[in-house]
Design a protein around this motif. Structure first.
Motif, PDB file in Angstrom:
ATOM      1  N   ASN A   1       3.055  10.765  -9.260  1.00  0.00           N
ATOM      2  CA  ASN A   1       2.255  10.930 -10.339  1.00  0.00           C
ATOM      3  C   ASN A   1       1.582  12.414 -10.482  1.00  0.00           C
ATOM      4  N   LYS A   2       1.042  12.397  -9.123  1.00  0.00           N
ATOM      5  CA  LYS A   2       0.237  13.775  -8.853  1.00  0.00           C
ATOM      6  C   LYS A   2       1.330  14.913  -9.086  1.00  0.00           C
ATOM      7  N   PHE A   3       2.618  14.734  -8.442  1.00  0.00           N
ATOM      8  CA  PHE A   3       3.328  15.833  -8.412  1.00  0.00           C
ATOM      9  C   PHE A   3       4.036  15.929  -9.756  1.00  0.00           C
ATOM     10  N   TYR A   4       4.120  14.828 -10.581  1.00  0.00           N
ATOM     11  CA  TYR A   4       4.722  15.035 -12.013  1.00  0.00           C
ATOM     12  C   TYR A   4       3.640  15.981 -12.697  1.00  0.00           C
ATOM     13  N   GLU A   5       2.248  15.770 -12.633  1.00  0.00           N
ATOM     14  CA  GLU A   5       1.202  16.444 -13.369  1.00  0.00           C
ATOM     15  C   GLU A   5       1.397  17.929 -12.840  1.00  0.00           C
ATOM     16  N   TRP A   6       1.567  18.215 -11.572  1.00  0.00           N
ATOM     17  CA  TRP A   6       1.865  19.550 -11.080  1.00  0.00           C
ATOM     18  C   TRP A   6       3.034  20.255 -11.985  1.00  0.00           C
ATOM     19  N   LEU A   7       4.218  19.460 -11.784  1.00  0.00           N
ATOM     20  CA  LEU A   7       5.123  20.253 -12.665  1.00  0.00           C
ATOM     21  C   LEU A   7       4.886  20.484 -14.024  1.00  0.00           C
ATOM     22  N   ILE A   8       4.111  19.727 -14.738  1.00  0.00           N
ATOM     23  CA  ILE A   8       4.113  19.880 -16.215  1.00  0.00           C
ATOM     24  C   ILE A   8       2.690  21.170 -16.307  1.00  0.00           C
ATOM     25  N   HIS A   9       1.825  21.218 -15.134  1.00  0.00           N
ATOM     26  CA  HIS A   9       0.918  22.019 -15.346  1.00  0.00           C
ATOM     27  C   HIS A   9       1.484  23.643 -14.708  1.00  0.00           C
ATOM     28  N   THR A  10       2.360  23.624 -14.209  1.00  0.00           N
ATOM     29  CA  THR A  10       3.115  25.005 -13.676  1.00  0.00           C
ATOM     30  C   THR A  10       4.100  25.335 -14.559  1.00  0.00           C
ATOM     31  N   GLY A  11       4.640  24.531 -15.439  1.00  0.00           N
ATOM     32  CA  GLY A  11       5.786  24.855 -16.265  1.00  0.00           C
ATOM     33  C   GLY A  11       6.961  24.550 -15.396  1.00  0.00           C
ATOM     34  N   SER A  12       6.913  24.074 -14.226  1.00  0.00           N
ATOM     35  CA  SER A  12       8.408  23.626 -13.416  1.00  0.00           C
ATOM     36  C   SER A  12       9.092  22.444 -14.137  1.00  0.00           C
TER      37      SER A  12
ATOM     38  N   GLN B   1       0.999  -1.243   0.070  1.00  0.00           N
ATOM     39  CA  GLN B   1       0.015   0.014   0.002  1.00  0.00           C
ATOM     40  C   GLN B   1       1.032   1.227  -0.098  1.00  0.00           C
ATOM     41  N   ARG B   2       1.919   1.223   0.815  1.00  0.00           N
ATOM     42  CA  ARG B   2       2.711   2.316   0.837  1.00  0.00           C
ATOM     43  C   ARG B   2       3.457   2.680  -0.578  1.00  0.00           C
ATOM     44  N   LYS B   3       3.838   1.628  -1.279  1.00  0.00           N
ATOM     45  CA  LYS B   3       4.374   1.737  -2.554  1.00  0.00           C
ATOM     46  C   LYS B   3       3.370   2.154  -3.704  1.00  0.00           C
ATOM     47  N   THR B   4       2.259   1.789  -3.543  1.00  0.00           N
ATOM     48  CA  THR B   4       1.292   2.377  -4.196  1.00  0.00           C
ATOM     49  C   THR B   4       0.883   3.805  -4.333  1.00  0.00           C
ATOM     50  N   PHE B   5       0.903   3.901  -2.827  1.00  0.00           N
ATOM     51  CA  PHE B   5       0.638   5.302  -2.353  1.00  0.00           C
ATOM     52  C   PHE B   5       1.579   6.478  -2.934  1.00  0.00           C
ATOM     53  N   GLN B   6       3.100   5.844  -2.839  1.00  0.00           N
ATOM     54  CA  GLN B   6       4.117   6.780  -3.407  1.00  0.00           C
ATOM     55  C   GLN B   6       3.906   6.869  -4.819  1.00  0.00           C
ATOM     56  N   VAL B   7       3.486   5.717  -5.556  1.00  0.00           N
ATOM     57  CA  VAL B   7       3.432   5.981  -7.302  1.00  0.00           C
ATOM     58  C   VAL B   7       2.363   7.039  -7.396  1.00  0.00           C
ATOM     59  N   LEU B   8       1.428   6.989  -6.769  1.00  0.00           N
ATOM     60  CA  LEU B   8       0.064   7.971  -6.756  1.00  0.00           C
ATOM     61  C   LEU B   8       0.762   9.491  -6.516  1.00  0.00           C
ATOM     62  N   VAL B   9       1.363   9.499  -5.302  1.00  0.00           N
ATOM     63  CA  VAL B   9       2.013  10.910  -5.120  1.00  0.00           C
ATOM     64  C   VAL B   9       2.828  11.419  -6.068  1.00  0.00           C
TER      65      VAL B   9
END
Length: 590
Positions: free
Chosen positions: A560-571, A550-558
């Motif tokens: 992915n969300k961080f990666y989406e944020w990087l793309i959305h903000t231009g970072s 569950q921790r591994k799955t949660f880590q992947v989810l976080v």
């Protein structure tokens, strides 16, 4: 003048004075006179009064020559009341508000803007900042301002050059205000420079040449003028007036790199006949001085044009694959005196560029047509102009005079500066620390002001060197300079809920470890509340009792969300284009 003529004049001079000289001394005098005849003086218009001092708006109508002539006479008549040779703030306030019908805030703006051009040590600037920051009321601050005074004649010239950005109906009808490839005001990059006159040294030279008679008449003593306040063939220009004209003009001898003030060149013994100086009257003949100035005025050898033409090309940015535009960065810092340093940066595209270099220190910087880039100039700077840039972030070291944004779209600026001004900008966010009110000029839309929110290790040291303190700080009190043409809703203050600190992603040597002066209470509170929520969330995750899977799955989810944020903000683009930390190390060669 031929050598024969020189010999004849020397013999005539000796005969008239009944002098008998030896053959050797005669040869020495002949050679000296021939050498003096070959000496050539080059004069040019200084750039800084125009880059820093000329506001990018049409001047008040009462700054016309008619009213400035009257003011020139008035200040001399009231010399004993604090008008001449130095003009005090109370007397300028009286003239501006009472005679020229200018609002007090605007009168102070021009007075303080000129005062910021005066050479002062960083210690003197910091002392003034401390004095003003200790004033508890507006009345106390006004008492301190009343102690200030400026050079009267230079201030008159300063008010006159505000005409630089005056829009002429005649020239508009003739087409001179429109792009014209055949115009000499067309820049080397192939576009019209009529909208950036403050940086156009060719335009500045023509401005002074065209208005030279007005400038000289403005400096004349009243008794040297006719009833209609004009000069005559017999008018005399005082030494103080020529010294004041040095605010706009300087020069050299025989294209030397040694720069001399105008009055020193005009007073040089071999040039007395040309400059019109008389030892008897201790003054200059008006027509001779004007003729000499016109004959000697030439292009600024340290100006923007010379920098673009023969300056050093810097490989600070690389060409991005798939683009046709190549980044252009040039400087003249290796070949000019300290006060004339310029860096011009153009067409940086989709890159992260970072510099903290001797090449940058105390320079006037122009950043032009940069797009989708992150630019860090982490050195103490003299002035910065950002023009026609979009979708970019600029992080600047302390700027001693002014940062000006013109025709920018979706730009984020992070800077400590003495003054900030904006014209024709849209959707820009400005995180600034400034001891003067930000100036909102013409044509701006959707501007957001926010507190300065970053630091780098050398920041406080650089602030000390430029004379910039943490207080007073007027980032949240902008001034609408052209109220009749400005919508009061053109700007907003960033809500604390939208505020996030900015991290400079480079390692450098230095002692600064936090934001100078801290954050305003409302923004600090918003950050603290956000940090509390993060701590609660981390505690919740820790106490959730998740299994390893569950921790591994949660880590992947976080992630992915961080990666989406990087793309959305231009970072993501910024991270991909980051240069090595060594790029911001001290590099004397730039």
């Amino acid at each position: 003048m031929s050598t024969c003529t020189v010999v004849f004049l020397l013999l005539k001079k000796c005969v008239c004075k009944k002098q008998i000289i030896g053959f050797r001394e005669f040869n020495v005098r002949v050679l000296w006179m021939a050498k003096m005849d070959r000496l050539a003086v080059n004069l040019w218009v200084k750039m800084e009064p125009f880059i820093v001092g000329a506001l990018q708006i049409p001047p008040p109508s009462k700054f016309s020559m008619h009213y400035l002539r009257k003011m020139s006479t008035y200040v001399r008549i009231r010399a004993s009341e604090g008008c001449y040779p130095y003009l005090s703030w109370p007397m300028w306030r009286h003239i501006a508000c009472g005679k020229l019908q200018i609002e007090k805030n605007l009168a102070w703006l021009y007075f303080e803007l000129f005062n910021s051009l005066v050479d002062r040590t960083s210690e003197e600037r910091l002392e003034w900042a401390e004095v003003i920051s200790c004033c508890a009321t507006e009345e106390e601050a006004e008492k301190q301002k009343n102690k200030l005074s400026v050079d009267t004649l230079q201030f008159l010239l300063f008010l006159y050059i505000q005409q630089l950005n005056k829009v002429s109906l005649r020239t508009s009808l003739l087409g001179d205000e429109w792009p014209n490839p055949r115009s000499k005001y067309y820049s080397l990059t192939g576009e019209s420079t009529n909208q950036i006159k403050n940086w156009n040294d060719n335009y500045q030279q023509d401005f002074v040449q065209h208005h030279l008679q007005d400038l000289l008449e403005l400096l004349l003593d009243p008794e040297q003028l006719t009833a209609s306040l004009h000069s005559t063939h017999n008018s005399l220009v005082s030494l103080e007036a020529v010294r004041a004209l040095g605010f706009l003009i300087e020069g050299c001898v025989n294209k030397s790199r040694t720069v001399h003030p105008l009055h020193e060149l005009a007073l040089w013994q071999p040039l007395h006949a040309k400059s019109g100086f008389s030892k008897i009257s201790k003054a200059f003949s008006f027509p001779k001085l004007e003729t000499w100035l016109r004959a000697c005025l030439t292009g600024n050898p340290f100006g923007t044009s010379a920098c673009l033409k023969s300056g050093k090309k810097l490989a600070w940015a690389q060409q991005v694959e798939g683009t046709t535009k190549r980044a252009k960065i040039a400087c003249n810092t290796h070949m000019v005196p300290l006060a004339h340093r310029i860096v011009v940066m153009s067409q940086v595209y989709k890159q992260t560029l970072a510099k903290s270099s001797d090449t940058l220190e105390d320079t006037h910087v122009k950043i032009h047509r940069c797009c989708e880039s992150f630019i860090y100039l982490l050195s103490p700077l003299r002035s910065v102009t950002i023009e026609k840039c979009r979708n970019s972030t600029f992080v600047l070291g302390p700027v001693q005079t002014v940062v000006h944004l013109h025709s920018c779209d979706s730009v984020k600026l992070i800077a400590v500066c003495h003054r900030l001004s904006l014209s024709s900008t849209t959707s820009c966010t400005l995180h600034v620390l400034t001891p003067t009110r930000p100036l909102i000029l013409l044509g701006n839309q959707a501007i957001t002001f926010a507190p300065f929110h970053t630091h780098y290790p050398m920041l406080e040291d650089h602030m000390g060197r430029t004379g910039l303190a943490t207080v007073p700080n007027y980032w949240d009190n902008p001034m609408l300079v052209c109220k009749e043409n400005c919508d009061r809703n053109v700007f907003r203050l960033l809500p604390p809920s939208e505020f996030y600190p900015f991290v400079v992603p480079f390692e450098m040597e230095g002692d600064t470890t936090e934001i100078p002066g801290g954050l305003p209470p409302a923004y600090q509170k918003a950050l603290s509340q956000r940090e509390q929520r993060i701590q609660i969330w981390q505690k919740t995750v820790k106490e959730a009792g998740l299994t390893k899977e569950q921790r591994k799955t949660f880590q992947v989810l976080v992630e992915n969300k961080f990666y989406e944020w990087l793309i959305h903000t231009g970072s993501r683009q910024q991270l991909d284009s980051l240069v090595l930390p060594a790029a911001v190390s001290k590099q004397a060669a730039g």
